[in-house]
Write an enzyme that holds these catalytic residues in place. Structure first.
Site, PDB file in Angstrom:
ATOM      1  N   ASP A   1       0.954  -1.152  -0.009  1.00  0.00           N
ATOM      2  CA  ASP A   1      -0.060   0.219   0.175  1.00  0.00           C
ATOM      3  C   ASP A   1       0.785   1.215  -0.132  1.00  0.00           C
ATOM      4  O   ASP A   1       2.122   1.181   0.532  1.00  0.00           O
ATOM      5  CB  ASP A   1      -0.794  -0.159   1.425  1.00  0.00           C
ATOM      6  CG  ASP A   1      -1.860   1.071   1.197  1.00  0.00           C
ATOM      7  OD1 ASP A   1      -1.730   2.120   0.600  1.00  0.00           O
ATOM      8  OD2 ASP A   1      -2.805   0.974   2.146  1.00  0.00           O
TER       9      ASP A   1
ATOM     10  N   ASP B   1      -8.195  -7.301   0.421  1.00  0.00           N
ATOM     11  CA  ASP B   1      -7.416  -7.298   1.515  1.00  0.00           C
ATOM     12  C   ASP B   1      -8.448  -6.548   2.897  1.00  0.00           C
ATOM     13  O   ASP B   1      -8.834  -5.812   2.577  1.00  0.00           O
ATOM     14  CB  ASP B   1      -5.901  -6.662   1.351  1.00  0.00           C
ATOM     15  CG  ASP B   1      -6.313  -5.107   1.616  1.00  0.00           C
ATOM     16  OD1 ASP B   1      -5.825  -4.214   2.899  1.00  0.00           O
ATOM     17  OD2 ASP B   1      -6.675  -4.385   0.861  1.00  0.00           O
TER      18      ASP B   1
END
Length: 379
Positions: A95, A274
């Site tokens: 991320d 996720d």
């Protein structure tokens, strides 16, 4: 070195659900897939061996913000990247840190250049620009790296959401430019996924999807959902995004979610998920199972010596009893956190594997409608 490849292998006749295969330099990923979150280079309370052998994870996440602050780029680069540092030899996604930086609303300043923020560890000041975030993710060494974006809060007014989306688009162009002028590190390809924003406004979401799609990236992400909006709005906007993002590229819905959220969004055309929920909830005594949700803290499990879950391919779930896990949780034994986390992650990976099977069989939609009320049941 080869760029990420996605092969769409089939679709469900009664929904938008699909299954496929992603190929990276660190291995293949079957979709739809759930990706365990390893924020600081570790999935909390779970070893890499357990992720492989018990959870059956095919890809895990790291977080740019946390890894940048600790252990730091000098350590990661000296190690040869995160794969070598943590011993995980399968795909990794990072991320960009955007969500973490913007969640520090009181300790950051947003400008066209980027985000200036204070470390939650020692209060030191740092700048994350799109270029800097690309450089950081190069050094971390993930197979899939995320564009630097702003994740607007929910609710956001239209003017703010539009300005935020346009800033995300300008930052994306800078991310693409930076990657074009810098080489891959460590001898394998790093692949950029842009992120769709636009808050809860359908015209902004459509415009963002079209802008992102025009960049021709190897995959695309849907951001800014599961941030407090009602589930119905999340599903509506996900469906809209899936309609406007390329069919032949994987679609990643960031930060979602519960088992029923995952099945609903698979039916809308999402490929990758996720969420910290399986591990965070596991550490707080909540177990997800194929028969419903268990609060293992409850006294009703005190003398229940049946396995936590015997229908999924995980030795932890089959070997340890509900009574034993409850005892560990009540006694605050660390093993309890591991068993609960491993079980929940294994369940999530089992669920997406079952989804793939039912998409292949052509009966996913009927299976999903049957499963969701069961998954929501509180046992």
């Amino acid at each position: 070195m080869a760029a990420l490849e996605f092969t769409l292998q089939g679709t469900d006749p009664n929904s938008k659900a699909r299954y496929g295969l992603i190929k990276t330099d660190h291995g293949e990923i079957e979709t739809p897939i759930f990706m365990p979150v390893g924020t600081a280079g570790s999935v909390k309370a779970v070893s890499q061996q357990q992720l492989k052998e018990e959870v059956k994870a095919q890809i895990i996440l790291g977080n740019t913000y946390h890894l940048y602050l600790r252990p730091g780029l000098d350590v990661l680069e000296a190690a040869g990247g995160l794969h070598r540092f943590n011993g995980w030899d399968m795909p990794i996604l990072t991320d960009s840190g955007g969500y973490q930086v913007f969640s520090l609303a009181g300790n950051r300043k947003l400008t066209e250049e980027g985000a200036i923020f204070q470390s939650h560890i020692d209060g030191s000041r740092h700048l994350f620009s799109p270029e800097r975030v690309m450089d950081i993710q190069r050094i971390i060494g993930a197979d899939i790296i995320m564009a630097f974006d702003e994740c607007p809060p929910y609710p956001s007014d239209y003017t703010y959401a539009k300005k935020s989306m346009e800033l995300t688009h300008r930052w994306l162009d800078r991310c693409i430019g930076r990657l074009a002028e810098t080489p891959d590190k460590y001898g394998y390809t790093q692949n950029l996924f842009p992120i769709v924003q636009g808050s809860t406004y359908t015209d902004l979401r459509k415009a963002s999807c079209e802008y992102i799609a025009s960049k021709g990236a190897v995959g695309n992400a849907i951001g800014g959902l599961s941030v407090g909006e009602p589930e119905e709005i999340m599903y509506e906007l996900t469906a809209l995004c899936c309609e406007h993002l390329p069919v032949d590229k994987p679609r990643y819905l960031m930060g979602v979610g519960t088992p029923w959220n995952i099945l609903e969004n698979i039916s809308l055309g999402v490929d990758m998920f996720d969420c910290v929920m399986p591990t965070r909830n596991g550490r707080n005594a909540m177990l997800f199972t194929s028969k419903g949700v268990i609060n293992i803290d409850n006294k009703k499990w005190e003398k229940d010596f049946s396995p936590i879950e015997d229908g999924i391919d995980c030795h932890f779930s089959q070997y340890y009893s509900k009574a034993y896990l409850r005892h560990l949780v009540k006694a605050k034994e660390i093993l309890g956190l591991t068993i609960a986390s491993v079980h929940n992650l294994a369940f999530y990976l089992w669920l997406v594997k079952e989804a793939r099977k039912h998409i292949q069989a052509g009966d996913f939609n009927a299976w999903k409608q049957e499963m969701i009320p069961v998954l929501k049941t509180k046992l």
